[in-house]
Structure formats: structure tokens, C-alpha cells
Design a protein around this motif. Sequence first.
Motif, PDB file in Angstrom:
ATOM      1  N   GLY A  17     -34.398  -2.490 -21.739  1.00  0.00           N
ATOM      2  CA  GLY A  17     -35.661  -2.925 -21.152  1.00  0.00           C
ATOM      3  C   GLY A  17     -35.611  -2.857 -19.644  1.00  0.00           C
ATOM      4  N   ALA A  18     -34.987  -1.786 -19.120  1.00  0.00           N
ATOM      5  CA  ALA A  18     -34.639  -1.720 -17.697  1.00  0.00           C
ATOM      6  C   ALA A  18     -35.662  -0.985 -16.843  1.00  0.00           C
ATOM      7  CB  ALA A  18     -33.262  -1.062 -17.535  1.00  0.00           C
ATOM      8  N   ARG A  42     -38.580   2.646 -22.973  1.00  0.00           N
ATOM      9  CA  ARG A  42     -39.398   3.722 -23.520  1.00  0.00           C
ATOM     10  C   ARG A  42     -39.971   4.650 -22.451  1.00  0.00           C
ATOM     11  NH1 ARG A  42     -42.147   0.185 -28.276  1.00  0.00           N
ATOM     12  NH2 ARG A  42     -42.420  -1.250 -26.564  1.00  0.00           N
ATOM     13  N   THR A  43     -40.147   4.157 -21.223  1.00  0.00           N
ATOM     14  CA  THR A  43     -40.895   4.895 -20.216  1.00  0.00           C
ATOM     15  C   THR A  43     -39.962   5.529 -19.190  1.00  0.00           C
ATOM     16  OG1 THR A  43     -42.692   3.286 -20.499  1.00  0.00           O
ATOM     17  CG2 THR A  43     -42.827   4.761 -18.603  1.00  0.00           C
ATOM     18  N   GLU A  44     -39.818   6.853 -19.263  1.00  0.00           N
ATOM     19  CA  GLU A  44     -38.866   7.545 -18.402  1.00  0.00           C
ATOM     20  C   GLU A  44     -39.237   7.455 -16.928  1.00  0.00           C
ATOM     21  OE1 GLU A  44     -36.565  11.857 -17.987  1.00  0.00           O
ATOM     22  OE2 GLU A  44     -37.935  11.485 -19.663  1.00  0.00           O
ATOM     23  N   ASP A  45     -40.527   7.524 -16.605  1.00  0.00           N
ATOM     24  CA  ASP A  45     -40.935   7.457 -15.205  1.00  0.00           C
ATOM     25  C   ASP A  45     -40.466   6.162 -14.549  1.00  0.00           C
ATOM     26  OD1 ASP A  45     -42.122   9.901 -15.462  1.00  0.00           O
ATOM     27  OD2 ASP A  45     -44.176   9.154 -15.562  1.00  0.00           O
ATOM     28  N   VAL A  64     -31.601   6.754 -20.028  1.00  0.00           N
ATOM     29  CA  VAL A  64     -31.659   7.018 -21.470  1.00  0.00           C
ATOM     30  C   VAL A  64     -33.003   6.518 -22.013  1.00  0.00           C
ATOM     31  CG1 VAL A  64     -30.536   6.740 -23.703  1.00  0.00           C
ATOM     32  CG2 VAL A  64     -29.161   6.653 -21.603  1.00  0.00           C
ATOM     33  N   PRO A  65     -34.041   7.356 -21.988  1.00  0.00           N
ATOM     34  CA  PRO A  65     -35.313   6.942 -22.579  1.00  0.00           C
ATOM     35  C   PRO A  65     -35.150   6.798 -24.096  1.00  0.00           C
ATOM     36  CG  PRO A  65     -35.572   8.869 -21.156  1.00  0.00           C
ATOM     37  CD  PRO A  65     -34.112   8.706 -21.415  1.00  0.00           C
ATOM     38  N   ALA A  66     -35.614   5.688 -24.642  1.00  0.00           N
ATOM     39  CA  ALA A  66     -35.463   5.465 -26.085  1.00  0.00           C
ATOM     40  C   ALA A  66     -36.363   4.327 -26.520  1.00  0.00           C
ATOM     41  CB  ALA A  66     -34.010   5.140 -26.435  1.00  0.00           C
ATOM     42  N   ARG A  80     -23.715   6.417 -25.761  1.00  0.00           N
ATOM     43  CA  ARG A  80     -24.289   7.238 -24.694  1.00  0.00           C
ATOM     44  C   ARG A  80     -23.809   6.745 -23.330  1.00  0.00           C
ATOM     45  NH1 ARG A  80     -29.387   9.511 -26.024  1.00  0.00           N
ATOM     46  NH2 ARG A  80     -29.459  10.285 -23.876  1.00  0.00           N
ATOM     47  N   ALA A  81     -23.784   5.438 -23.149  1.00  0.00           N
ATOM     48  CA  ALA A  81     -23.348   4.871 -21.880  1.00  0.00           C
ATOM     49  C   ALA A  81     -21.866   5.145 -21.622  1.00  0.00           C
ATOM     50  CB  ALA A  81     -23.624   3.374 -21.855  1.00  0.00           C
ATOM     51  N   ALA A  82     -21.037   4.895 -22.639  1.00  0.00           N
ATOM     52  CA  ALA A  82     -19.594   5.088 -22.477  1.00  0.00           C
ATOM     53  C   ALA A  82     -19.251   6.548 -22.235  1.00  0.00           C
ATOM     54  CB  ALA A  82     -18.862   4.561 -23.710  1.00  0.00           C
TER      55      ALA A  82
END
Length: 262
Positions: A17-18, A42-45, A64-66, A80-82
Motif C-alpha cells: 500500500g505504498a 495497484r497504481t504504478e504512477d 512492483v505494481p500488484a 520479488r523483493a528479495a
Amino acid sequence: MIWDRFRIEGRVAVVTGAGRGIGAASAVALAQAGADVAISSRTEDQLRKVAAEIEAAGRRALVVPADLSDPAAAAELAGRAAEGLGRLDIVVNNMGGTIPNAFLDTTPEYLENAFQFNVSTAHALTRAAVPHLLAAGGGSVVNISSVMGRVAGRGYLAYGTAKAALAHYTRLASFDLAPRVRVNAIAVGSVATSALDIVMTNDELRTQMESKTPLGRIGDPEDVAAAVLYLASPASAYVTGSVLRVDGGTDAPNLDLGLEDL
């Protein structure tokens, strides 16, 4: 120096939620303290703007959009982070929230969705992260709960129940993962994020909330980010299973939703 206890150079964090609000402020705070940060929403922008702030602090950002409302997507984020940043030391489960609802409109499905969005996804990411945290020598998990997880008010049944579950999940997980992984939570009060846009743009509602908060103001995302940094860093090395209040002293809901008696 005591400040050195708050430094986290060479460590890697993941924050859900970043894209804005508490998650964005927490990601930037961790970067300013020395961590590389994987950020997801969810929002890449929105994530790209936060990534620019992380990089301005001299740290690496992994975007990481997801749709993390899917526990499988949340679990995938740990790897993905590691993989992208080389290790994983800190998990901040910030994603969550549920729209207030009247009791008779709160169906079992609505309650289950609230639990999944606030608790199941946090568990999915934490569970997937644990092998990476252990491989890095240990780590810290910070869950974002809410004041509504411990106080009662009309309209908050689904949200409050889920956040109370997340708080107790924190206590239970801290026993399961001790001594190498610490697990703590923050019980957040009213904070000026997009969820409170309607309040921040309405003088009457804002004054009502401020007057019912002992510290007399609505919180800022950085108030919470500072607590996230404390719990993520060696400054809290002897703290686990705790739910830290960052709520302005609130002991009752400070916004009346106007729900009438049945």
C-alpha cells in the motif's frame, strides 16, 4: 550514539500500500534511514513518484505494481523483493482498510472480505517473507492496525473486527517467530490520508474529529512512519508482540457516522 540504533543501512524493506499516505511515508522514511525499499500497490504512477523520493535519499527502489488483495499476489511480493534487491530484512504490512457499513448491511461476505484484505494478505506476505528474513539473519515485521481494533463505534464492525484480528495476529506471530524475527503492530488513529479526504475538506467534520482527539489534531502520515522506522530498526531490538498506539490519545471513535438505532 543513540541515533545509530535507528540506522538500517544495507537492509531491504518491502512496504505494501505504498503508493500514497502511510505506506508512501513509511517507505521514504525507511530509505532515509538507509534501506533499499520494494514498494507495491495497484497504481504504478503513484509508486513511481514514491520511488523517486526513495532514490533521492540515495537508496534503491523496486516498483512492483500488484493487486495485493489477492493473498497469492501478496505472497509473491516477498520473493520479488528479495530477488530484486538481494535480501529481505523488513516487512511493513500497511495495505488494508474497509468502508464503514451499517450492521444489517454487513453481510458475512463483507466481513470475510474485510478479514482477507486486512489479515489474510498480511499473513500471506509475512509467511512468504520468513525464509528470506531468516536467511538475512533475522528481521522485523510491522503490521498497520487501527484504534478501531480496540474501541467500539457504530459502523465499524467489519473494519474493527479485522484490525483487532490483525493486532492479535501480531501477538501470536511474535511467539511463533521469536527470537529471530520480531513482529509488532501500530494501532493508528485518524491520519490525513486519502481515506479522510471528505473530512479534510469539510471544516465541520474536521473540527469534530480534532475536538474529540486529546492532542487536538488529525495525524500526519509521517507520525506513523516514524513509528514504523522505530519498530523496523535496532532501536526496538527488545520489542516484539507489541501494539504501539499512534492515535493522538484517542479512546473512542472521533467521527459520528450518523447511524440511527434499529
